[in-house]
Design a protein around this motif. Structure first.
Motif, PDB file in Angstrom:
ATOM      1  N   VAL A 140      -8.625   3.728   8.185  1.00 33.19           N
ATOM      2  CA  VAL A 140      -7.871   2.286   8.447  1.00 33.19           C
ATOM      3  C   VAL A 140      -7.900   1.604   9.584  1.00 33.19           C
ATOM      4  O   VAL A 140      -7.475   2.971  11.110  1.00 33.19           O
ATOM      5  N   ARG A 192      -4.093  -3.053  -2.972  1.00 31.17           N
ATOM      6  CA  ARG A 192      -5.067  -3.361  -2.789  1.00 31.17           C
ATOM      7  C   ARG A 192      -5.506  -4.703  -3.424  1.00 31.17           C
ATOM      8  O   ARG A 192      -5.674  -6.049  -3.440  1.00 31.17           O
ATOM      9  N   MET A 254      -2.837  -5.178   0.570  1.00 33.24           N
ATOM     10  CA  MET A 254      -3.064  -4.318   1.525  1.00 33.24           C
ATOM     11  C   MET A 254      -3.560  -4.703   3.285  1.00 33.24           C
ATOM     12  O   MET A 254      -3.872  -6.152   3.285  1.00 33.24           O
ATOM     13  N   THR A 256      -4.015  -5.082   7.327  1.00 29.93           N
ATOM     14  CA  THR A 256      -5.810  -4.874   8.227  1.00 29.93           C
ATOM     15  C   THR A 256      -6.123  -3.874   8.735  1.00 29.93           C
ATOM     16  O   THR A 256      -6.922  -2.841   8.680  1.00 29.93           O
ATOM     17  N   ARG A 257      -4.479  -3.438   9.055  1.00 24.27           N
ATOM     18  CA  ARG A 257      -5.660  -2.401   9.991  1.00 24.27           C
ATOM     19  C   ARG A 257      -3.249  -1.966  11.107  1.00 24.27           C
ATOM     20  O   ARG A 257      -2.346  -1.950  10.223  1.00 24.27           O
ATOM     21  N   PRO A 263       1.714  -1.470  10.151  1.00 25.41           N
ATOM     22  CA  PRO A 263       0.744  -2.096   9.833  1.00 25.41           C
ATOM     23  C   PRO A 263       1.527  -3.590   9.850  1.00 25.41           C
ATOM     24  O   PRO A 263       1.800  -4.131   9.886  1.00 25.41           O
ATOM     25  N   TRP A 278       0.251   7.879   1.748  1.00 22.73           N
ATOM     26  CA  TRP A 278      -0.576   7.286   1.452  1.00 22.73           C
ATOM     27  C   TRP A 278      -0.892   7.354   0.005  1.00 22.73           C
ATOM     28  O   TRP A 278      -0.409   8.691  -0.320  1.00 22.73           O
TER      29      TRP A 278
END
Length: 350
Positions: A140, A192, A254, A256-257, A263, A278
């Motif tokens: 990521v 996701r 989800m 993006t970065r 996040p 995770w």
């Protein structure tokens, strides 16, 4: 020191024990080499509230039904560890513990299995090392200043009270850990795709039956009936069901970065966080097979059933559907272990 046997099994978790059961019945000489110092396989490392997806009687290895756990429908991980420990003793399986296999090689006589405690020669090898030792972390963009864990590191909600926790992953582990933290931490659940909960009456036993029917249909050339994926992704075990029904399991798409603070989402907003967990799965533990230079697709060795197509005498048991329907489950691994041993026996080892 070099020892000789007919079959070496790499891994002493549920897959290795199932293989040992059938090797014992076949009258073959074998050893099971396991890196851990005590029985239980990956179940030793689960979080405190981890539960089976099925009742005990539908979560059994071949030969002996798992005893029921009190009056509860879904037994905890500790009950599975006790069962695997007793199973190993019941069938007097020759498990060598604290033994890490570093290499499997072939020669004119068969296989040489090198471990940190010595070397074994054998006519056949069953690799049953599983996936727990190879947690997968997706790439990521960005970086995070807080603490990052994987499913393998999570033990329970203690220590997360009042913390801002982002749980990543739309499977069973993600849902169970997010539910486990509800009430003690400020939880954000990122997936996701929209989480799909299985009907409440569907458990691991039903999933095994569905996966088996799908494999049989594909093997005979019939149309793909869709299998488990058509029903959903998450088994609604009681803690998950309670959190879901209370409205506490609402996933966000989800991010993006990662930023140092937390996040960043597709709309550009950032959620401040202290911890990211995770729950993003595992990869097969196959490092000990590296000397064989096996061709693979997507990290999976080319197999037909459990047989490695490129190395006669090598079988892979318990890694997932690519080594047999539901073969990474307690109820499913017995069938593939039996097939592997039947194939080995047919080779008339000497």
């Amino acid at each position: 020191m070099t020892s000789s046997t007919q079959v070496v099994v790499v891994g002493g978790g549920q897959a290795g024990l199932a293989a040992g059961y059938y090797l014992r019945r076949a009258g073959l000489d074998f050893v099971i080499l396991d890196a851990q110092t005590q029985p239980g396989g990956a179940w030793l490392h689960g979080w405190e509230s981890l539960r089976l997806f099925s009742p005990a009687r539908f979560s059994s290895l071949p030969g002996w039904l798992m005893p029921p756990y009190r009056d509860e429908w879904y037994p905890p991980a500790g009950h599975v560890v006790d069962y695997l420990t007793a199973y190993e003793k019941r069938y007097e399986l020759p498990v060598h513990r604290g033994v890490t296999v570093t290499a499997v090689e072939t020669d004119a006589a068969g296989f040489t299995v090198t471990a940190d405690t010595g070397t074994w020669t054998a006519k056949a090898v069953i690799s049953a090392a599983g996936t727990w030792r190879r947690p997968f972390l997706p790439v990521v963009p960005g970086s995070f200043a807080g603490r990052q864990l994987h499913t393998v590191d999570y033990r329970g909600p203690a220590g997360f009270a009042g913390r801002r926790v982002v749980v990543v992953g739309g499977g069973n582990s993600g849902a169970q850990i997010a539910a486990d933290l509800t009430g003690s931490a400020e939880v954000t659940w990122a997936t996701r795709r929209t989480p799909r909960f299985l009907p409440d009456e569907v458990d691991g036993h039903a999933l095994f039956d569905i996966a088996t029917r799908r494999r049989r249909a594909l093997d005979r050339g019939a149309a793909d009936p869709g299998g488990v994926a058509g029903l959903g992704d998450i088994v609604a075990v009681p803690p998950v069901r309670r959190a879901r029904d209370a409205g506490a399991l609402n996933a966000r798409p989800m991010f993006t970065r990662l930023t140092p603070a937390g996040p960043q989402w597709p709309d550009g907003t950032t959620t401040e966080a202290d911890v990211v967990i995770w729950c993003t799965g595992f990869r097969p533990e196959l490092g000990h097979l590296a000397p064989l230079k096996l061709r693979s697709t997507g990290g999976h060795v080319r197999t037909e059933g459990t047989r490695a197509l490129d190395v006669p005498g090598l079988h892979l048991v318990g890694y997932g559907d690519w080594t047999g329907p539901a073969s990474a489950t307690l109820i499913g691994v017995g069938r593939t272990a039996r097939a592997a041993v039947a194939d080995i026996s047919a080779r008339r080892l000497s």
